[in-house]
Design a protein around this motif. Sequence first.
Motif, PDB file in Angstrom:
ATOM      1  N   ALA A  52      30.200  37.610  37.354  1.00 35.07           N
ATOM      2  CA  ALA A  52      30.147  38.531  36.214  1.00 35.07           C
ATOM      3  C   ALA A  52      28.870  38.331  35.411  1.00 35.07           C
ATOM      4  N   GLU A  53      28.516  37.065  35.174  1.00 35.33           N
ATOM      5  CA  GLU A  53      27.299  36.773  34.415  1.00 35.33           C
ATOM      6  C   GLU A  53      26.067  37.319  35.131  1.00 35.33           C
ATOM      7  N   GLY A 102      36.120  46.352  32.947  1.00 33.94           N
ATOM      8  CA  GLY A 102      35.481  46.698  31.677  1.00 33.94           C
ATOM      9  C   GLY A 102      34.342  47.688  31.869  1.00 33.94           C
ATOM     10  N   LEU A 103      33.567  47.508  32.934  1.00 33.87           N
ATOM     11  CA  LEU A 103      32.494  48.461  33.225  1.00 33.87           C
ATOM     12  C   LEU A 103      33.067  49.849  33.500  1.00 33.87           C
ATOM     13  N   ALA A 137      25.902  41.098  34.829  1.00 32.94           N
ATOM     14  CA  ALA A 137      25.562  41.487  33.464  1.00 32.94           C
ATOM     15  C   ALA A 137      24.083  41.248  33.177  1.00 32.94           C
ATOM     16  N   ALA A 145      38.284  36.820  36.886  1.00 26.08           N
ATOM     17  CA  ALA A 145      37.336  37.070  35.801  1.00 26.08           C
ATOM     18  C   ALA A 145      36.322  38.141  36.201  1.00 26.08           C
ATOM     19  N   PHE A 146      35.879  38.114  37.466  1.00 24.14           N
ATOM     20  CA  PHE A 146      34.933  39.135  37.915  1.00 24.14           C
ATOM     21  C   PHE A 146      35.594  40.508  37.918  1.00 24.14           C
ATOM     22  N   GLN A 147      36.833  40.582  38.387  1.00 21.90           N
ATOM     23  CA  GLN A 147      37.539  41.862  38.358  1.00 21.90           C
ATOM     24  C   GLN A 147      37.699  42.371  36.928  1.00 21.90           C
ATOM     25  N   ARG A 148      37.953  41.454  36.003  1.00 26.93           N
ATOM     26  CA  ARG A 148      38.090  41.858  34.598  1.00 26.93           C
ATOM     27  C   ARG A 148      36.788  42.472  34.088  1.00 26.93           C
ATOM     28  N   HIS A 149      35.660  41.874  34.493  1.00 24.22           N
ATOM     29  CA  HIS A 149      34.358  42.415  34.098  1.00 24.22           C
ATOM     30  C   HIS A 149      34.133  43.791  34.723  1.00 24.22           C
ATOM     31  N   VAL A 150      34.481  43.928  35.982  1.00 24.56           N
ATOM     32  CA  VAL A 150      34.319  45.207  36.670  1.00 24.56           C
ATOM     33  C   VAL A 150      35.185  46.278  36.018  1.00 24.56           C
TER      34      VAL A 150
END
Length: 641
Positions: A414-415, A317-318, A418, A310-315
Amino acid sequence: MAVGAVGGLDWLVRGSDLPALVEDGTGQGQAALAAGLGLLAQRDLSFSQMLKVDRQLRSLGQDGLERGGLAPLRLAVLGSASLDHLLPGLRVAGVRHGFALEIFRGEYGQYWHEIMDADGPLRAFAPDAVLLALDAGHLVGEGVDPAGEVRLEETFARLREGWATLIGATGAQVIQQAALPRLPALMGGNEHRLAGSPAHLVAAFNRRLRGEADAAGVDVLALDEAAAADGLAVWHDRVLWLKARQEVSPLAAQHYGELAMRLVAARRGRSAKCLVLDLDNTLWGGVIGDDGLEGIALGQGSPEGEAFLAFQRHVLGLMERGVILAVCSKNDEANALLPFEKHPDMLLRREHITAFLANWDDKATNLRRIAERIGIGLDALVFVDDNPFERELVRQTLPMVRVPEMPEDAAFYAERLARAGYFEALALTQEDAGRTALYAARAAREAARAQATDLGAYLAGLDMVLEWQRVDSLGLARAAQLTAKTNQFNLTTRRYTQAQLAALIDDPHALVLQFRLRDRYGDNGVIAIVVATPGADETDVLVLDAWLMSCRVLGRGVEAACLAVLAQAARAMGARALDGLYLPSGRNGMVRDHYAGLGFARLAGAGEEAAGATRWRFDLAGRDGAAELAGAIRIVPEPGA
């Protein structure tokens, strides 16, 4: 973590050891003050600490804070309710983002008169930014109103008029506070079925606000989203509202200030540009050198593995919205690359990483290398590492690098990132989305340049093409963004809103140009903006009010090529000369000799008010030398010419 009584800026270090901010006018005193202010920028303060720090800031005064390295900024706060309790949080957050705030506090409920009074104190204050803090009841009413939709139309008509007046009269950044959803529901989950419900009207106002603000060039302080994330009780105290008309709780003042100052900082190009990532226990669970490819936790099948996924997915997206990615890991490079190349659940791949440093050097040293390799300042970096020792080492060694405190559980990575808001953005352009490719191509150019023995041959081999055109409605957002974000190669550091640029575009006597550079490695995107207007005393002289350029194209002759275009366009408008201004900002010293290097002659005694400001003239009669200086760059005529 909610904001609450403990402060709630949980990506910062808890402020247990606060410095005494003292400025004694000596170089040593100023250095100590700057260090103390830098320490404060990394601390999450309690409510009492915030008030103590605010008293110290006010005792230092504007001059003292500026000597400590903070940029002056005039902020006007206007509203319909009590505002005094919000000012300490704004001043402290201003320090965190590099500003020494001078605040104009509007009188209770007098915001409209202050906006419209052409000779009033607000206009005399000449704000750089205006924050409109209007309470929910003032915007939509406190009770059920069957004509609520009509009232909403009237509210937005009034806001549009106020925004336009502020922007037109002051040129300031306008920030409109969203309505705090404090009005209780009367029908529970079916509030929309009650015509004129205050709670429903607040929700309708906030939905519509985003589009109205975008159209007007106004930024939104998203209190509604903050209250939804943290809980309304964190942001609003009903007792304090009834007793003192404080809609935002004093305990939330520091977070309120942080959200507001992010918008101010983003408008001025101070948001971070690059996310630098540790690897072990940051992008995956475990240590790749010890556990091997099969032993690290990553991917579906376990809560821990899914958290890192999930953290990689957020990264990722950035990265897709324009944030540059880099790796800084204490590891053997071959081991560090294994998950990127061979792990089936790894979302991030080697091609996503602009700078990849895996070695056994200290991380501060590697962060310096990353900034140099990418071509950005250290203050544009955000460093994420699960290890508290490494985080604190970087904070102490490189205080300009932003280093968030990371939670122990990767599920909240991720939270946390953000919430920190380091990458706050006010708009998204096509160039933003392609930034990773731009910087990867830059790295390839620099590698080729390092191998070249003849600079002239290297430049000729780039096959550079400079495309230019007058800025139009399609390029307006990117042009405004560049004026806000460019600090080093920026001759005046004047910032323009989209509305201000649109007015200049429509002015037949003004010139607003954008330049794009392509070469054999790819498209560099829009790399320069120039704004020129007729002189106040000499209307046949065009004054370069703004000339800014991306640092990634320096050393290639682009400046001279741009001047060739400027000279041609100015002659076509009947101008006999170009006047260039240099206004020092503390960050643009690299362009102090820009005009001298292009053949401009200094005008004696014609500087601006700022210390160190200079004015230069380039006579256009019989001058085509700039085109020759362009050298290896081919200039493409303006589209349609």
